[in-house]
Design a protein around this motif. Structure first.
Motif, short mmCIF file in Angstrom:
data_model
loop_
_atom_site.label_atom_id
_atom_site.label_comp_id
_atom_site.label_asym_id
_atom_site.label_seq_id
_atom_site.Cartn_x
_atom_site.Cartn_y
_atom_site.Cartn_z
N ARG A 12 0.07 7.42 6.64
CA ARG A 12 0.31 7.93 7.99
C ARG A 12 -0.68 7.37 9.00
NH1 ARG A 12 3.76 11.55 9.11
NH2 ARG A 12 3.91 9.99 10.78
N ILE A 13 -1.92 7.18 8.57
CA ILE A 13 -2.92 6.58 9.45
C ILE A 13 -2.48 5.18 9.86
CG2 ILE A 13 -5.29 5.70 9.54
CD1 ILE A 13 -6.05 8.06 7.68
N ALA A 14 -1.97 4.41 8.89
CA ALA A 14 -1.51 3.06 9.18
C ALA A 14 -0.31 3.07 10.12
CB ALA A 14 -1.15 2.34 7.88
N ASP A 15 0.48 4.14 10.11
CA ASP A 15 1.62 4.25 11.03
C ASP A 15 1.18 4.26 12.49
OD1 ASP A 15 3.39 4.30 8.94
OD2 ASP A 15 3.60 6.48 8.91
N LEU A 16 -0.08 4.60 12.73
CA LEU A 16 -0.63 4.60 14.09
C LEU A 16 -1.18 3.23 14.48
CD1 LEU A 16 -2.51 8.03 14.18
CD2 LEU A 16 -0.37 7.46 15.32
N GLY A 17 -1.02 2.25 13.62
CA GLY A 17 -1.50 0.90 13.92
C GLY A 17 -2.92 0.65 13.51
N VAL A 18 -3.49 1.55 12.71
CA VAL A 18 -4.86 1.39 12.25
C VAL A 18 -4.86 0.51 11.00
CG1 VAL A 18 -6.89 2.60 11.36
CG2 VAL A 18 -5.49 3.65 13.16
N ARG A 24 -5.54 -0.70 7.48
CA ARG A 24 -5.82 0.02 6.25
C ARG A 24 -7.11 -0.48 5.61
NH1 ARG A 24 -2.32 2.80 2.66
NH2 ARG A 24 -0.57 2.13 3.95
N LEU A 25 -7.93 0.45 5.15
CA LEU A 25 -9.16 0.12 4.42
C LEU A 25 -9.02 0.53 2.97
CD1 LEU A 25 -11.92 1.37 6.92
CD2 LEU A 25 -11.03 -0.96 6.67
N SER A 26 -9.70 -0.19 2.10
CA SER A 26 -9.79 0.25 0.71
C SER A 26 -10.63 1.51 0.65
CB SER A 26 -10.42 -0.84 -0.14
OG SER A 26 -11.81 -0.96 0.17
N PRO A 27 -10.54 2.30 -0.44
CA PRO A 27 -11.39 3.50 -0.53
C PRO A 27 -12.87 3.20 -0.36
CG PRO A 27 -9.68 3.58 -2.20
CD PRO A 27 -9.58 2.23 -1.56
#
Length: 348
Positions: A109-115, A117-120
């Motif tokens: 969902r965070i990536a859906d905002l255009g952010v 993605r980071l690994s853990p």
């Protein structure tokens, strides 16, 4: 054993349709003397109020209670911006704000905002770097320049007021260690309580990391997210078969929380009442993953029955602890409360 001030709060309603109830319950809690109210931070969910806009508005209508985003969704709020937000809220409210911090849990969902993605591991590195940077942007002093792996700022003047206390939602060992190095408080993930295996295994990681950098672990408070029910009569089974606290009468709550403080180092509790039962997010637990905490009963929770004398009036004070109260918002009794399953946490 020295018992520090114990803080009590509750999870407030978060939906657009819940605005009247949000205002009513927080204003009542403020009059009754609770220490904080909690709101989740999920900017990708359209039915939820923005956490910081809501906290700012509510603080303007209250006099004593503090607000916390439990916990701030760091990937969607780059570190310099929360620094400005919480120092402003602190100045306007007289210090009535806590900065809850998470590395981000629902990455789809965070990536859906255009952010990006980071690994853990990267997310936890950014989480620790952000806390250090945020602290540098409060308390006055000269312009701050930061050249980090995840954040870069040039000659930014810090706010003249200090950054408020930072509580984290760390879960994994790497993020727990970061909490020990740089945070002021810890909210155990998945609503784990003081007898859970998660708490028993996690708190020593925080303490060891604190000692390694010359900090006193006692300065890092543990504040439990606390689902449960308040019943009008003593419960025969205040813990479930897995040993997890599920609630009981006022007397049982008072006895249990007193034990949590005196025997297990708890220094705060946030109750999630029935009215704020969290909406389950499809990606909160993940496919095939249970949202229930892993907990085992200890000797203290099995094999013994303790008589609890009920108070004649529901004053709800914690016996043997500082002059604080367990529950004063007029929450309904005999109502089950599920754990907050969608808390963004630092998992690595």
């Amino acid at each position: 054993m020295t018992v520090r001030k114990v803080v009590f709060g509750f999870g407030a309603p978060t939906g657009y349709d819940d605005v009247p109830e949000l205002l009513r319950t927080v204003e009542q809690a403020d009059r009754d003397g609770l220490d904080h109210f909690s709101l989740p931070d999920h900017p990708y969910l359209g039915e939820r109020l923005d956490a910081y806009a809501a906290i700012g508005f509510v603080l303007g209508r209250t006099r004593h209670i503090a607000g916390i985003a439990n916990v701030s969704n760091l990937p969607t709020r780059p570190a310099p911006m929360p620094a400005r937000t919480v120092t402003t809220l602190s100045a306007l409210s007289g210090g009535r704000v806590v900065l809850g911090m998470g590395a981000g849990g629902l990455w789809d969902r965070i990536a859906d905002l255009g952010v990006d993605r980071l690994s853990p591991g990267e997310a936890v590195d950014a989480f620790e770097e952000a806390i250090v940077l945020i602290r540098s942007l409060g308390g006055g002093g000269g312009p701050v320049t930061h050249r980090g792996r995840h954040y870069r700022i040039d000659a930014i003047e810090p706010a003249p007021v200090a950054v408020p206390p930072v509580w984290t939602g760390s879960v994994g060992r790497k993020s727990l260690a970061a909490t020990g190095r740089v945070a002021d408080g810890w909210i155990p993930g998945h609503a784990a309580d003081w007898l859970s295996e998660r708490y028993r295994e996690s708190r020593p990681v925080i303490d060891a990391a604190a000692v390694a950098v010359g900090r006193d672990p006692g300065e890092i408070r543990t504040v439990f997210n606390l689902p449960g029910r308040i019943t009008d009569r003593p419960s025969a089974a205040p813990r479930d078969r897995a040993g997890r606290w599920v609630g009981g009468s006022v007397g049982q709550w008072a006895e249990e929380l007193t034990g949590a403080v005196l025997e297990h180092g708890a220094s705060g509790f946030t109750l999630f009442p029935p009215a704020t039962r969290p909406r389950r997010s499809r990606s909160a637990a993940g496919p095939g993953r249970s949202s229930r905490p892993s907990a085992r009963p200890s000797r203290r929770s099995t094999g013994r029955r303790r008589e609890v004398r009920e108070p004649e009036q529901p004053v709800h004070r914690v016996r043997g602890a500082p002059d604080r109260r367990v529950q004063r918002v007029g929450l309904p009794v005999d109502q089950p409360v599920d754990q907050p399953v969608d808390q963004p946490v630092a998992r690595a």
